[in-house]
Design an enzyme around this catalytic site. Structure first.
Site, PDB file in Angstrom:
ATOM      1  N   GLY A 169     -50.062 150.639  12.652  1.00 46.17           N
ATOM      2  CA  GLY A 169     -49.922 152.002  13.145  1.00 46.17           C
ATOM      3  C   GLY A 169     -48.514 152.522  12.952  1.00 46.17           C
ATOM      4  CG  ASP A 170     -45.865 156.489  12.792  1.00 47.12           C
ATOM      5  OD1 ASP A 170     -44.834 156.111  13.379  1.00 47.12           O
ATOM      6  OD2 ASP A 170     -45.886 157.499  12.060  1.00 47.12           O
ATOM      7  CG  PHE A 171     -42.609 152.302  15.843  1.00 44.18           C
ATOM      8  CD1 PHE A 171     -41.925 153.354  15.264  1.00 44.18           C
ATOM      9  CD2 PHE A 171     -42.193 151.004  15.540  1.00 44.18           C
ATOM     10  CE1 PHE A 171     -40.856 153.144  14.395  1.00 44.18           C
ATOM     11  CE2 PHE A 171     -41.122 150.779  14.676  1.00 44.18           C
ATOM     12  CZ  PHE A 171     -40.453 151.849  14.109  1.00 44.18           C
ATOM     13  CG  HIS A 190     -30.368 147.936  14.749  1.00 40.43           C
ATOM     14  ND1 HIS A 190     -29.567 146.887  14.341  1.00 40.43           N
ATOM     15  CD2 HIS A 190     -31.539 147.781  14.069  1.00 40.43           C
ATOM     16  CE1 HIS A 190     -30.214 146.149  13.459  1.00 40.43           C
ATOM     17  NE2 HIS A 190     -31.406 146.666  13.277  1.00 40.43           N
ATOM     18  CG  ASP A 221     -44.031 146.628  11.568  1.00 45.09           C
ATOM     19  OD1 ASP A 221     -43.905 147.684  10.908  1.00 45.09           O
ATOM     20  OD2 ASP A 221     -43.072 145.883  11.830  1.00 45.09           O
TER      21      ASP A 221
END
Length: 344
Positions: free
Chosen positions: A228-230, A248, A205
């Site tokens: 991190g950055d998904f 969602h 996350d």
């Protein structure tokens, strides 16, 4: 005589239809009363003895008459019992206590936050322009630490209601390493690792989220965290990836970016497990089975994030455009399903 009976039946049907619309149009009165009682901590102040509204109002700092009327409304809908003008706990009201093992107080408070009410108040504008009422709800919570505490606790309490059904519906023991992408504080992954003692987990996350993850002695070093950055990656290489109530929050295009990043990191034999509500498809609607909690949640996503709940066909389309193939949809004893995908 027969025409008179028909007229009476038609009148009764018309009255029922009108009253149903009245109930729907005023539907927010009841949940707002629940939010206020959760904020005030009324359930905390009520012990196992019947208590008057005067007593409870003094404990929580409220007006006795106003509180009595609010509690009377809630009791009429099964939250608290009203006996002899006093109030006692029942199963629903006990779940509003913070010390309840399945407490929902934080979630009720979360849904009642001012940012939620302002956003839902702008629903007409949202419907007109198709854009969420909040430019970035996650940035909002990042900038409001007190509300973030309520958010974290609310998400934990809501997740608890879905975690057990998910674990009961799926065997995670076959996976050596399980990645929880956008997993927040790790409530789901921790529960999975406890149920699968030979598996290891990687919680992924944003850095400011994973730095708040608490260690769990029952898991030890089998759980690691990665910030991190998904949308950009890189993501950890795992045998299975679980993504619970993440997609969602985002549009189809953004969801495809997340799924593509997972596919870039995943071995060819990896499994993707998306835990979300799956909306009824047209065949379900034709069979009179269109009612689902996901329909409510879908509008919440429309208002707050710009995301959406999806049907199984819509999940299949997302997967096909990001290197995955829908394998099966596994229902659970909750509104949530496990949507399993394999590498295309």
């Amino acid at each position: 005589m027969e025409s008179s009976s028909i007229h009476i039946r038609e009148t009764n049907a018309d009255t029922e239809s009108v009253m149903r619309l009245v109930e729907i149009s005023a539907g927010y009165w009841l949940p707002r009363a629940l939010h206020v009682v959760a904020d005030l901590g009324v359930a905390e102040a009520l012990d196992e003895e019947p208590r008057s509204a005067v007593y409870l109002a003094k404990e929580v700092g409220a007006d006795a008459d106003a509180l009595d009327r609010v509690l009377r409304l809630l009791a009429s809908h099964g939250v608290f019992h009203r006996r002899g003008g006093k109030y006692v706990h029942n199963a629903l009201s006990r779940a509003l206590r913070s010390d309840h093992p399945h407490s929902m107080r934080a979630y009720v408070r979360l849904v009642g936050l001012p940012v939620f009410w302002r956003s839902w108040g702008a629903l007409e504008q949202v419907v007109r322009n198709g854009k969420p009422a909040v430019s970035d709800i996650f940035a909002y919570f990042k900038e409001h630490p007190q509300e973030t505490e309520i958010f974290d606790a609310g998400m934990k309490s809501k997740a608890q209601s879905a975690i057990s059904p998910v674990i009961a519906a799926y065997d995670f023991s076959a996976f050596g390493t399980i990645g929880d992408i956008g997993g927040g504080l790790g409530h789901l992954l921790k529960a999975i690792l406890k149920s699968s003692p030979k598996s290891r987990g990687v919680l992924f996350d944003q850095p400011h989220v994973v730095e708040r993850v608490e260690a769990d002695e029952a898991i030890g070093n089998r759980l690691t965290s990665q910030g991190g950055d998904f949308f950009r990656g890189p993501l950890p290489r795992c045998d299975a990836y679980i993504v619970m109530e993440v997609l969602h929050d985002w549009t189809d295009g953004q969801s495809q970016q997340i799924l593509q990043q997972i596919r870039n990191a995943a071995p060819d034999a990896a499994r993707l497990l998306v835990v979300e509500t799956v909306l009824p498809d047209e065949s379900a609607w034709a069979a009179g089975k269109g009612e689902h909690f996901g329909n409510h949640l879908d509008i919440n996503m429309l208002v707050l994030t710009g995301g959406r709940e999806r049907t199984s066909d819509e999940f299949a389309s997302l997967f096909a455009d990001s290197g995955w193939r829908l394998s099966r949809v596994i229902p659970t004893p909750s509104p949530y399903s496990i949507v399993e995908a394999v590498a295309a």
